[in-house]
Write an enzyme that holds these catalytic residues in place. Structure first.
Site, mmCIF file in Angstrom:
data_model
loop_
_atom_site.group_PDB
_atom_site.id
_atom_site.type_symbol
_atom_site.label_atom_id
_atom_site.label_comp_id
_atom_site.label_asym_id
_atom_site.label_seq_id
_atom_site.Cartn_x
_atom_site.Cartn_y
_atom_site.Cartn_z
ATOM 1 N N ARG A 46 -20.793 -15.241 0.269
ATOM 2 C CA ARG A 46 -20.191 -14.339 -0.726
ATOM 3 C C ARG A 46 -21.270 -13.447 -1.332
ATOM 4 N NH1 ARG A 46 -19.936 -16.285 -5.425
ATOM 5 N NH2 ARG A 46 -18.902 -18.233 -4.880
ATOM 6 N N TYR A 98 -4.096 7.835 -6.456
ATOM 7 C CA TYR A 98 -3.507 6.852 -5.551
ATOM 8 C C TYR A 98 -2.654 5.892 -6.390
ATOM 9 C CZ TYR A 98 -3.321 2.930 -2.296
ATOM 10 O OH TYR A 98 -2.900 1.912 -1.486
ATOM 11 N N ASP A 171 -13.470 8.773 -6.381
ATOM 12 C CA ASP A 171 -12.866 8.166 -5.195
ATOM 13 C C ASP A 171 -12.986 9.191 -4.069
ATOM 14 O OD1 ASP A 171 -11.126 7.366 -3.155
ATOM 15 O OD2 ASP A 171 -9.707 6.440 -4.545
ATOM 16 N N LYS A 196 -9.547 3.576 5.377
ATOM 17 C CA LYS A 196 -9.120 4.911 5.808
ATOM 18 C C LYS A 196 -10.168 5.516 6.742
ATOM 19 C CE LYS A 196 -6.016 3.673 2.830
ATOM 20 N NZ LYS A 196 -6.051 4.055 1.418
HETATM 21 C C1 PLP Z 1 -5.851 3.452 0.127
HETATM 22 C C2 PLP Z 1 -6.525 4.049 -1.040
HETATM 23 C C3 PLP Z 1 -7.057 3.252 -2.056
HETATM 24 C C4 PLP Z 1 -6.910 1.756 -2.061
HETATM 25 O O1 PLP Z 1 -7.612 1.156 -1.021
HETATM 26 P P1 PLP Z 1 -7.157 -0.209 -0.274
HETATM 27 O O2 PLP Z 1 -8.155 -0.340 0.805
HETATM 28 O O3 PLP Z 1 -5.760 -0.005 0.204
HETATM 29 O O4 PLP Z 1 -7.237 -1.289 -1.312
HETATM 30 C C5 PLP Z 1 -7.704 3.885 -3.089
HETATM 31 N N1 PLP Z 1 -7.817 5.231 -3.146
HETATM 32 C C6 PLP Z 1 -7.311 6.024 -2.187
HETATM 33 C C7 PLP Z 1 -7.469 7.501 -2.302
HETATM 34 C C8 PLP Z 1 -6.643 5.464 -1.114
HETATM 35 O O5 PLP Z 1 -6.124 6.262 -0.179
#
Ligand code: PLP
Length: 381
Positions: A46, A98, A171, A196
């Protein structure tokens, strides 16, 4: 080193033990010690794992930060970031987020007394006005936003936030470091859903934080271990593998999105197309300034509302109806009933996420096929 070279070589030397050009997947939860607390830097999986270390150092290099940290999901990364702020702290956030990010902020408001104020950060002056009402610990936003592809000026907002003593977290999931590097523009922390574009193949769930300042980075590393939302070594390996092709993929995603945007823009059945690469996008100039390409995401509003959206989705080929984005295959999403269903309807519509809105994640298929698919689905609307 230029960026595409960094993707493959930055902080990724051949394995020192064997010369393997890819890091081994260290499937070990614990590490032998020669005497109590005498070890080779690894104690428990961890806290740190050698495969993860390679990814974390690569992420730091790609986003120009001091510390990179990998997580088991984007929201795991966000949860860990939020642990930094004591109850009563104030967060000023962009108002086009999001859905899961919004849900987590609201949970922290109810559960832990975090104050969250949502502001349209497309105009820097709005942040100034909000910060004048009282200090904030954190300014948090996405750019481009999900799903309306609005931009926030990272350099300008960072400057304004820093003047009032707030940290800035961006983000960067939609752009990826191939197209935009917020830390170079003044932000303090970058967050990713590596599910993503970083992973890029729709086969893992993962997240990341990259922190510019070493001290804050070490604090986040401590929280990463304390909270424990860490990824498996195998998932880490897949993200590393994905990163190697990020540059070529982002260019291909961008070509697909441009082809789709041009078809949508010409159709009388579409009332708005949101893609920063279009000259008509209200922030096209900002996109040119802070991004090195416009990415694979776009959204469009059908004039016929929900019934038109339903017919379009039914007729559309190649694009798979599914949540998520950023993979090699094209996906389509109906935000109002899918990704943004957890946002209350009134707030959702006030923010522009109407029932006729569709979000496209353009993959790396031939752009002409993507354009043809959209053109022919529009005929059925
Ligand atoms: C998918 C997404 C998240 C969350 O991420 P996860 O991997 O699904 O927990 C946060 N911000 C954006 C812009 C996203 O597309």
């Amino acid at each position: 080193m230029r960026f595409d070279t960094k993707l493959i070589h930055a902080a990724q030397p051949p394995d020192p033990l064997t010369g393997a050009v890819n890091p081994p997947i260290y499937l070990s939860s614990t590490f032998a010690q020669s005497a109590p607390n005498k070890h080779k830097g690894y104690v428990y999986g961890r806290s740190a794992n050698p495969t993860r270390t390679v990814l974390e150092n690569a992420l730091a290099a790609l986003e120009s930060g001091a510390v990179g940290l990998a997580f088991s999901s984007g929201l795991g990364a966000l949860t860990t970031l939020l642990e930094q702020f004591p109850s009563g702290s104030r967060i000023v956030a962009g108002n086009d987020l999001y859905g899961g990010t919004w849900r987590l902020f609201e949970h922290h408001r109810r559960q832990f007394g975090i104050v969250v104020d949502y502001v349209d950060l497309a105009r820097g002056a709005n942040l100034e006005a909000e910060l004048a009402k009282g200090p904030a610990a954190l300014v948090y936003f996405e750019t481009p936003t999900n799903p309306l592809m609005r931009l926030a000026d990272i350099a300008d907002l960072s400057m304004r936030a820093h003047r009032s003593g707030a940290l800035v977290a961006v983000d960067n999931t939609f752009a990826s470091p191939a197209l935009q590097r917020p830390l170079e523009l003044g932000a303090d922390i970058v967050l990713h859903s590596s599910t993503k574009y970083l992973g890029g193949h729709s086969d893992i769930i993962g997240g990341a934080l990259v922190v510019k300042a070493p001290e804050l980075g070490e604090r986040m590393r401590w929280l990463q271990n304390a909270v424990g939302a860490v990824p498996s070594p195998f998932d880490v390996f897949l993200v590393l593998r994905g990163i190697h092709t990020l540059g070529v993929r982002m260019r291909a995603h961008g070509e697909g999105a441009r082809a789709v945007a041009e078809v949508l823009e010409k159709s009388p059945k579409v009332s708005a197309v949101h893609y920063p690469g279009l000259v008509r996008h209200p922030q096209h100039a900002l996109a040119r300034r802070q991004m090195e390409g416009f990415g694979g995401m776009l959204s469009a509003e059908l004039t016929g509302g929900l019934p038109a959206a339903r017919r379009f989705l039914k007729a559309l080929e190649i694009f798979t109806l599914a949540e998520s984005l950023g993979g090699v295959e094209s996906l389509i999403d109906h935000p109002a009933t899918m990704t943004h269903a957890s946002v209350p309807k009134a707030q959702r519509e006030a923010g522009g996420v109407t029932d006729g809105l569709l979000r496209f994640s353009c993959g790396i298929e031939d752009p002409a096929d993507l354009a043809d698919a959209v053109r022919s689905a529009l005929k059925g609307v």
